[in-house]
Motif scaffolding. Structure first.
Motif, PDB file in Angstrom:
ATOM      1  N   MET A 262      22.648  37.113  76.548  1.00 30.61           N
ATOM      2  CA  MET A 262      23.935  36.888  77.209  1.00 30.61           C
ATOM      3  C   MET A 262      23.796  38.070  78.484  1.00 30.61           C
ATOM      4  N   ALA A 263      23.339  39.134  78.097  1.00 32.30           N
ATOM      5  CA  ALA A 263      23.554  40.383  78.766  1.00 32.30           C
ATOM      6  C   ALA A 263      22.472  40.366  79.771  1.00 32.30           C
ATOM      7  N   LYS A 264      20.944  40.302  78.959  1.00 35.73           N
ATOM      8  CA  LYS A 264      19.832  40.216  79.721  1.00 35.73           C
ATOM      9  C   LYS A 264      20.250  39.695  80.397  1.00 35.73           C
ATOM     10  N   GLN A 265      20.569  38.156  80.379  1.00 30.43           N
ATOM     11  CA  GLN A 265      20.250  37.741  81.544  1.00 30.43           C
ATOM     12  C   GLN A 265      21.358  38.030  82.259  1.00 30.43           C
ATOM     13  N   LEU A 266      22.458  38.855  82.335  1.00 34.74           N
ATOM     14  CA  LEU A 266      23.281  38.878  83.372  1.00 34.74           C
ATOM     15  C   LEU A 266      22.806  40.298  83.691  1.00 34.74           C
ATOM     16  N   TYR A 267      22.346  41.057  83.031  1.00 34.23           N
ATOM     17  CA  TYR A 267      21.727  41.703  84.399  1.00 34.23           C
ATOM     18  C   TYR A 267      20.200  41.879  84.899  1.00 34.23           C
ATOM     19  N   ASP A 268      19.221  41.156  84.655  1.00 30.18           N
ATOM     20  CA  ASP A 268      18.666  40.701  85.347  1.00 30.18           C
ATOM     21  C   ASP A 268      19.701  39.662  86.551  1.00 30.18           C
ATOM     22  N   GLU A 269      20.319  39.385  86.695  1.00 33.37           N
ATOM     23  CA  GLU A 269      20.864  38.271  87.861  1.00 33.37           C
ATOM     24  C   GLU A 269      21.799  39.724  88.475  1.00 33.37           C
ATOM     25  N   TYR A 270      22.471  40.327  87.809  1.00 35.35           N
ATOM     26  CA  TYR A 270      22.667  41.210  88.933  1.00 35.35           C
ATOM     27  C   TYR A 270      21.875  41.923  89.796  1.00 35.35           C
ATOM     28  N   LEU A 271      20.597  42.551  89.843  1.00 36.19           N
ATOM     29  CA  LEU A 271      19.524  42.821  90.015  1.00 36.19           C
ATOM     30  C   LEU A 271      18.871  41.956  91.261  1.00 36.19           C
ATOM     31  N   GLU A 272      19.062  41.138  90.907  1.00 37.87           N
ATOM     32  CA  GLU A 272      17.972  39.935  91.654  1.00 37.87           C
ATOM     33  C   GLU A 272      19.709  39.713  93.592  1.00 37.87           C
ATOM     34  N   ARG A 273      20.942  39.814  93.249  1.00 38.66           N
ATOM     35  CA  ARG A 273      22.067  39.682  93.354  1.00 38.66           C
ATOM     36  C   ARG A 273      21.484  40.617  94.786  1.00 38.66           C
ATOM     37  N   THR A 274      22.446  40.051  96.142  1.00 40.68           N
ATOM     38  CA  THR A 274      22.249  40.812  97.244  1.00 40.68           C
ATOM     39  C   THR A 274      23.475  41.983  97.010  1.00 40.68           C
TER      40      THR A 274
END
Length: 281
Positions: A262-274
């Motif tokens: 979950m942590a890695k997935q969330l970090y990846d998502e936040y880096l891709e978000r505006t």
């Protein structure tokens, strides 16, 4: 039995009771530390301290709501426990003190392991690890190319007061001039570089990447050591020392988070978000 003997026995009994009372009142900190999990279950509220650091945990400038990777994990935990969170914002310079004084039961920002911190608080099993890097002017007027270039009395480094980055700057670059400042948000230390008051700003690499995703930031600034971090260390949450039940409970939750990636997935998502700090036309 004489009257004197009776008085002596009464006094001894009274002093024994007084001793028990004094002992009872001398243990509130121990009792507090040992009862965090029970207290949360009974009250339905977990007291949480957060310090701003993007993209781990920060206040969205548009909504004022806490958001970020660690906030999402905290929300997942509180929803699963069916409890509410009572959040107190603190500075990184008082992160350890906020736990020791009982301001919160859990420090849920992305706090990174250091030996001095571990002497004062208990780290929950980490969600991952983070390294540090620097943000510099893209023109690179001091020709900074490798880590050793920072360990120079002609180099001025800026870091947020009380952070792991401040500690790392002092440990790894003792010859440099180190500025430690208290700012509402970690990325604001980069302003010193933009103004020319510092040559390099030390930040968690994930924070530097997140900030440089904003085009107007990348127009003048750059990562100093792409792909070459320093000071890598585990990151996650922390609690008071002497609280084994609460620590074990949170360690189990961290294990569940890790097992599900979950942590890695969330970090990846936040880096891709505006990025919410991107300027709008």
């Amino acid at each position: 039995m004489s009257r004197t003997t009776g008085v002596e026995m009464t006094l001894r009994t009274w002093f024994r009771m007084l001793g028990i009372t004094v002992l009872t009142f001398s243990l509130p900190e121990v009792a507090l530390a040992a009862s965090s999990l029970d207290k949360v279950k009974q009250s339905g509220v977990v007291k949480v301290c957060l310090a701003q650091q993007q993209p781990d945990n920060y206040k969205d400038p548009r909504s004022g709501q806490w958001t970020g990777v660690m906030v999402d994990l905290l929300n997942e935990l509180s929803k699963w426990m069916k409890v509410k969170t009572d959040i107190a914002e603190v500075g990184w310079d008082v992160a350890v003190l906020s736990l020791k004084q009982g301001t919160c039961d859990l420090f849920a920002s992305s706090i990174v392991y250091t030996a001095p911190r571990a002497m004062e608080i208990a780290f929950v099993t980490p969600f991952g690890a983070k390294g540090d890097n620097i943000v510099i002017d893209k023109k690179n007027p001091k020709n900074i190319k490798v880590h050793a270039d920072l360990n120079n009395p002609n180099i001025t480094i800026i870091a947020e007061l009380g952070t792991r980055e401040h500690d790392n700057a002092q440990r790894f670059f003792p010859k440099a001039r180190i500025l430690a400042v208290k700012v509402p948000s970690t990325v604001q230390v980069i302003d010193w570089v933009k103004r020319g008051d510092a040559d390099a700003a030390v930040l968690p690499t994930i924070t530097a990447r997140w900030w440089l995703n904003v085009p107007e930031n990348a127009a003048w600034a750059a990562m100093g050591f792409p792909g070459n971090d320093f000071g890598n260390a585990p990151n996650g949450w922390a609690v008071r020392q002497g609280d084994p039940d609460w620590l074990d409970f949170l360690n189990s939750f961290s294990g569940w988070v890790t097992a599900n990636g979950m942590a890695k997935q969330l970090y990846d998502e936040y880096l891709e978000r505006t990025n919410p700090f991107t300027k709008k036309d």
